[in-house]
Design a protein around this motif. Structure first.
Motif: not given
Length: 418
Positions: A230, A288, A321-322, A376, A378, A385
């Motif tokens: 992330f 990512l 964001h992950f 995926c 965020s 998260m």
């Protein structure tokens, strides 16, 4: 003018290469002599400006690339770094030298160069025969990590805590690997619920090095398989500065002069320590970077290959964001079905669920990072998260046939009991 991509399976797919590099300059592909490369050859032939195979021989490849006016060369594949460096040298194109690439791909040589430069002092020994294990054990101690001198994706990489087990591992792995590295195991600090390591993403040009991101990690699945990453990492500024400084020193010690670099660093109680430096784009980093910062790393790699100046500033997005991954079972087996994908896609904050293998696929098993899927999303912050990752994983289950038996495994179970 053309940009050359030396291709095999790696951090960028054929569609990413075609879609993101082809808008700048014509793309000519040098194709590896591998099963994967042969499988994607029709797609590349149809969509690229030219294609040549390494199987044709070095002289033929070089002649063809000179004929098309190659102005830059790169690869997104770990296993193609050496071929790319040798071609760049013959074509007089900017790239890391073959000697530098040796230090990026040979894990033992990399440790030696880092040690000689005073950058890192992890104890490390090369083993090429089973009888060398006692001497390696005496020099490195336990716990230790055993891994191939050249490898990727955590293939044949395990932690050893017992001398007899270590001897058995050496004997087993040397059947598949010409040489192994036995090195000191770096005990991580307690960063739960996050992983105890990070990676530094860097772009190196003749103008200097820019470290544009520090990537946080989710905890490793046993034995050393990635489970997610992330942006931004959960490090305080002073610790992030330490990590970046260590990566910078490592790149200088190894003589890196060109391209994207992915440096993995362990967060130990005594401070950051180097795991390894990889001379290419990190796995899944392109997705990512696009989602977190609108940064196209595939196109950026192309600009660097062409010797163009690319302004980059450190990236720290406001949201987290992950990506999270489900590793396949180390026992292998036939994937029969996947449950919960629709429920995962419906979760607020999830932007994509992408299967990596489909039902009917026979998984080989082993220690390598063979992913079943990638989720995926965020969240507003790191805690959000982690909560979203747990929700997603709690909905996923997989049915396998292993040794004639049907086995149902949840995502959480696969992460803990490989």
């Amino acid at each position: 003018m053309a940009i050359v991509v030396v291709y095999d399976q790696g951090a960028a797919s054929p569609r990413e290469i075609i879609g993101r590099l082809g808008t700048s300059e014509p793309v000519v592909v040098v194709l590896a002599d591998s099963g994967h490369a042969r499988q994607v050859r029709p797609l590349l032939e149809e969509n690229c400006a030219g294609l040549v195979s390494l199987a044709d021989g070095d002289d033929a490849v070089v002649a063809r690339l000179r004929a098309v006016g190659a102005k830059g060369i790169l690869t997104f594949s770990e296993r193609m770094l050496t071929d790319t460096a040798l071609l760049a040298e013959r074509l007089d194109l900017p790239y890391n030298s073959p000697e530098t690439v040796k230090g990026l791909t040979d894990k033992s040589l990399q440790r030696r160069r880092l040690h000689e430069a005073g950058v890192d002092a992890v104890r490390s020994v090369v083993v090429t025969a089973t009888g060398q294990w006692p001497d390696a054990l005496a020099q490195v101690g336990l716990p230790a990590v055993v891994k191939p001198v050249r490898g990727e994706g955590s293939r044949n990489t395990v932690r050893v805590t017992d001398p007899d087990r270590g001897a058995a591992v050496i004997e087993e792995f040397l059947r598949a690997e010409p040489a192994l590295v036995v090195e000191e195991f770096l005990e991580g600090a307690d960063w739960a619920p996050f992983g105890d390591y990070v990676s530094v993403e860097s772009a190196v040009t003749s103008d200097g090095t820019r470290h544009f991101a520090v990537t946080g990690k989710l905890p490793l699945a046993p034995p050393f398989r990635e489970s997610g990453q992330f942006w931004p990492a959960p490090l305080p500024p002073e610790q992030e500065a330490e990590v970046v400084a260590l990566a910078d020193g490592a790149l200088r010690a190894l003589g890196v002069t060109h391209g994207l670099v992915h440096t993995e660093i362990k967060l130990t109680p005594a401070g950051p320590r180097l795991i390894e430096v990889n001379g290419r784009l990190g796995g899944n980093q392109a997705d990512l970077a696009t989602r977190a910062a609108g940064l196209d790393l595939v196109a950026l790699a192309g600009e660097l290959a062409l010797g163009r100046s690319v302004p980059l500033t450190p990236v720290r997005p406001e949201r987290v964001h992950f990506q999270c991954y489900t590793p396949g079972p180390t026992s292998g087996g036939l994937l029969e079905r996947v449950d919960g994908a629709a429920e995962v896609r419906a979760l607020p904050g999830i932007t994509a669920y992408r299967p990596a293998v489909r039902p009917g696929t026979l998984l080989a098993g082993g220690t390598g990072t063979a992913l079943l899927d990638m989720t995926c999303g965020s969240a507003d912050n790191h805690q959000g998260m982690i909560a979203l990752v747990e929700q997603a994983r709690g909905r996923l289950a997989y049915e396998f046939t292993v040794d004639g038996r049907r086995v149902l495994r949840t995502a959480q179970d696969l992460l803990v009991n490989p």
